[in-house]
Design a protein around this motif. Structure first.
Motif, short mmCIF file in Angstrom:
data_model
loop_
_atom_site.label_atom_id
_atom_site.label_comp_id
_atom_site.label_asym_id
_atom_site.label_seq_id
_atom_site.Cartn_x
_atom_site.Cartn_y
_atom_site.Cartn_z
N CYS A 11 -7.02 -0.28 0.34
CA CYS A 11 -5.91 0.03 1.24
C CYS A 11 -4.60 -0.50 0.65
CB CYS A 11 -6.18 -0.55 2.62
SG CYS A 11 -5.02 0.02 3.90
N ASP A 12 -4.07 -1.58 1.22
CA ASP A 12 -2.77 -2.06 0.76
C ASP A 12 -2.81 -3.48 0.23
OD1 ASP A 12 -3.30 -3.15 3.24
OD2 ASP A 12 -1.22 -3.08 3.93
N GLU A 13 -3.99 -3.95 -0.16
CA GLU A 13 -4.12 -5.25 -0.81
C GLU A 13 -4.72 -5.04 -2.19
OE1 GLU A 13 -2.85 -7.61 0.79
OE2 GLU A 13 -3.31 -7.53 2.92
N THR A 14 -4.03 -5.55 -3.22
CA THR A 14 -4.57 -5.51 -4.58
C THR A 14 -5.18 -6.88 -4.83
OG1 THR A 14 -2.67 -4.14 -5.21
CG2 THR A 14 -4.09 -4.96 -6.98
N PRO A 45 -0.57 6.13 1.67
CA PRO A 45 -1.55 6.09 0.58
C PRO A 45 -0.98 6.21 -0.83
CG PRO A 45 -2.39 7.39 2.40
CD PRO A 45 -0.96 7.08 2.72
N GLU A 46 -0.10 7.17 -1.04
CA GLU A 46 0.45 7.37 -2.39
C GLU A 46 1.29 6.17 -2.83
OE1 GLU A 46 0.51 9.56 0.05
OE2 GLU A 46 -0.87 11.07 -0.72
N ALA A 48 0.87 3.12 -1.75
CA ALA A 48 -0.09 2.03 -1.98
C ALA A 48 -0.70 2.15 -3.36
CB ALA A 48 -1.19 2.07 -0.91
N ALA A 49 -1.03 3.36 -3.77
CA ALA A 49 -1.63 3.57 -5.10
C ALA A 49 -0.69 3.15 -6.21
CB ALA A 49 -2.03 5.04 -5.26
N ARG A 50 0.59 3.49 -6.07
CA ARG A 50 1.57 3.10 -7.10
C ARG A 50 1.71 1.58 -7.18
NH1 ARG A 50 4.45 7.72 -5.13
NH2 ARG A 50 5.85 6.44 -3.87
N GLU A 51 1.66 0.93 -6.03
CA GLU A 51 1.77 -0.53 -6.02
C GLU A 51 0.54 -1.18 -6.63
OE1 GLU A 51 4.50 -2.33 -5.23
OE2 GLU A 51 5.42 -0.34 -5.09
N HIS A 52 -0.63 -0.58 -6.42
CA HIS A 52 -1.84 -1.11 -7.06
C HIS A 52 -1.72 -1.05 -8.58
CE1 HIS A 52 -4.08 -1.74 -3.44
NE2 HIS A 52 -4.17 -0.46 -3.11
N LEU A 53 -1.17 0.05 -9.07
CA LEU A 53 -0.97 0.19 -10.52
C LEU A 53 -0.14 -0.96 -11.08
CD1 LEU A 53 -0.31 4.02 -11.03
CD2 LEU A 53 -2.11 2.67 -12.11
N LYS A 54 0.90 -1.33 -10.35
CA LYS A 54 1.78 -2.41 -10.80
C LYS A 54 1.10 -3.77 -10.73
CE LYS A 54 5.93 -0.11 -8.94
NZ LYS A 54 7.01 -0.24 -7.93
N ALA A 55 0.28 -3.95 -9.71
CA ALA A 55 -0.23 -5.29 -9.41
C ALA A 55 -1.54 -5.65 -10.09
CB ALA A 55 -0.40 -5.43 -7.90
N LEU A 56 -2.32 -4.69 -10.52
CA LEU A 56 -3.67 -5.00 -11.00
C LEU A 56 -3.70 -5.95 -12.20
CD1 LEU A 56 -5.71 -1.74 -10.39
CD2 LEU A 56 -6.43 -4.06 -9.83
N ASP A 57 -2.94 -5.66 -13.21
CA ASP A 57 -2.94 -6.54 -14.40
C ASP A 57 -2.58 -7.99 -14.03
OD1 ASP A 57 -3.92 -5.34 -16.67
OD2 ASP A 57 -2.02 -4.39 -17.21
N PRO A 58 -1.46 -8.22 -13.32
CA PRO A 58 -1.12 -9.60 -12.95
C PRO A 58 -2.16 -10.27 -12.07
CG PRO A 58 0.78 -8.15 -12.67
CD PRO A 58 -0.40 -7.27 -12.94
N VAL A 59 -2.76 -9.52 -11.14
CA VAL A 59 -3.75 -10.12 -10.23
C VAL A 59 -5.02 -10.50 -10.98
CG1 VAL A 59 -5.31 -9.56 -8.33
CG2 VAL A 59 -2.90 -9.08 -8.10
N GLY A 82 -15.60 2.57 -2.05
CA GLY A 82 -15.26 3.21 -0.79
C GLY A 82 -15.90 2.44 0.34
N PRO A 83 -15.66 2.79 1.56
CA PRO A 83 -14.67 3.77 2.03
C PRO A 83 -13.25 3.20 1.96
CG PRO A 83 -15.78 2.76 3.88
CD PRO A 83 -16.45 2.23 2.66
N GLY A 84 -12.28 4.08 2.09
CA GLY A 84 -10.89 3.65 2.04
C GLY A 84 -9.97 4.82 1.75
N LEU A 85 -8.76 4.51 1.35
CA LEU A 85 -7.78 5.54 1.00
C LEU A 85 -8.04 5.99 -0.44
CD1 LEU A 85 -4.58 3.78 2.41
CD2 LEU A 85 -6.05 5.45 3.58
N ILE A 86 -8.32 7.26 -0.61
CA ILE A 86 -8.73 7.76 -1.92
C ILE A 86 -7.71 7.45 -3.03
CG2 ILE A 86 -9.12 9.87 -3.27
CD1 ILE A 86 -11.58 8.92 -1.82
#
Length: 357
Positions: A11-14, A45-46, A48-59, A82-86
């Motif tokens: 969802c909205d937590e990386t 959703p869209e 959230a996906a862009r923010e995940h892209l930014k946050a994954l490496d640092p997290v 899943g389940p969640g926002l695709i």
């Protein structure tokens, strides 16, 4: 010893976490998007996906540093499938596939819903999880996307007794907060504001509890419905002249009564199922399990002799520790997913939990 790296992006937590042997959480890093989505009144959703892209490496780097391990020490990568926002799920799954391939370790796909149940056992022991005295177990998983009662047997077989037929409890709290112009996310705000009010000031409905003057249909004995509670709140505000007129004690009493309607419904259904199936343990998990009133009532209303296990708040909201923890059990059984595996939006049928049997 096995080190599992978990990734969560449903969802909205990386989030990323390192868990040792399924129970010992060495690190748990979370990048929240609340401030971003709060401006829009809900998760996009869209975005959230862009923010995940930014946050994954640092997290991921943060989780490895906190655990004091290097990427080469990892034995397996577990990821929420899943389940969640695709759009959000696909970012995390794609990242996990690349990471597992780069490290040459297996990949485990995790059911986010099941992981919430497992979150109640994190920081515990394998003996606590498998103790026969704790089964059959009844899990109430309650969040913004799910409100379900799951019966789990000692051998790991499971079935969903009931679920919401419309809105989830967490969504009802969020929408109630939005209707009253209190802000987002609504759950924590509702809980805080309600502390100053009288929960019996207004009688909001308790849908599907048999209190509407007609018998409850057997098929809805363990089901939930929260759309009617939201509608009742809308009519309540209109009778009082609109949100602009609901202030001070009127606001506090309204919020406290609304919260009580949601929590009381959850508690009644849980206790009904607990008695019907003679359960030995009740587990409360999911984001709404952070709610103080719900934690209190579930504990107080549990049948005599029934153990109550509530996930710590840090493992109630979306996190990767629960993903890595439950992923360990698939890892030791060699239950891996291929790099062709896809995400899924909806909760599949529940027949077994991956951490027993």
């Amino acid at each position: 010893m096995s080190l599992i790296l978990g990734i969560e992006s449903s969802c909205d937590e990386t989030a990323c976490a390192i868990v040792k042997d399924g129970f010992e959480v060495l690190s748990s890093a979370v990048a929240s998007q609340i401030a971003i989505h709060a401006k829009l009144g809900g998760v996009v959703p869209e975005l959230a996906a862009r923010e995940h892209l930014k946050a994954l490496d640092p997290v991921v780097s943060q989780a490895l540093d906190q655990a004091g391990v290097s990427a080469s020490d990892i034995d397996c990568v577990a990821v929420t499938q899943g389940p969640g926002l695709i759009p959000a799920l696909l970012v995390g799954l794609s990242y996990a596939k690349g990471l597992a391939s780069n490290l040459n370790v297996p990949l485990v796909g995790v059911n986010h819903f099941m992981a919430h149940i497992y979150g109640a056992f994190l920081d515990g022991t394998a003996e606590e999880l498998t103790d026969p005295a704790g089964y059959p177990l009844l899990a109430l998983v309650v969040s913004g996307g799910h409100t379900s009662l799951v019966l789990v047997s000692e051998d790991g077989t499971a079935r969903q007794l009931g679920c919401t037929i419309d809105d989830a409890a967490g969504e009802a709290l969020d929408k109630g907060s939005k209707l009253l112009d209190l802000g987002y996310p609504g759950g924590p705000i509702i809980s805080k504001v309600a502390e100053n009010g009288d929960p019996e000031a207004y009688n909001f409905p308790r849908p599907l509890t048999g209190g509407a003057g007609k018998p409850l249909a057997p098929e809805h004995r363990y089901n939930f419905s929260f759309s009617g509670i939201k509608t009742a709140l809308l009519y309540h505000t209109q009778r009082l002249g609109g949100v602009k007129n609901i202030k001070d004690s009127l606001l506090y009493d309204t919020v406290a009564s609304y919260q009580m309607a949601v929590v009381d419904t959850l508690t009644r259904k849980t206790m009904l199922a607990a008695k019907d199936f003679n359960v030995k343990q009740i587990v409360l998990a999911g984001g709404v399990a952070c709610n103080k009133l719900l934690r209190q009532l579930i504990t107080e209303k549990a049948p005599k002799g029934v153990k109550v296990r509530i996930a710590p708040p840090k493992y109630c909201t979306d996190n990767a520790a629960m993903v890595a923890g439950i992923g360990f059990h698939s890892f030791i059984r060699n239950e891996f997913i291929s790099h062709d595996a896809d995400s899924f939006a909806r909760l599949p049928g529940i027949v077994k939990v991956p951490f027993l049997g």
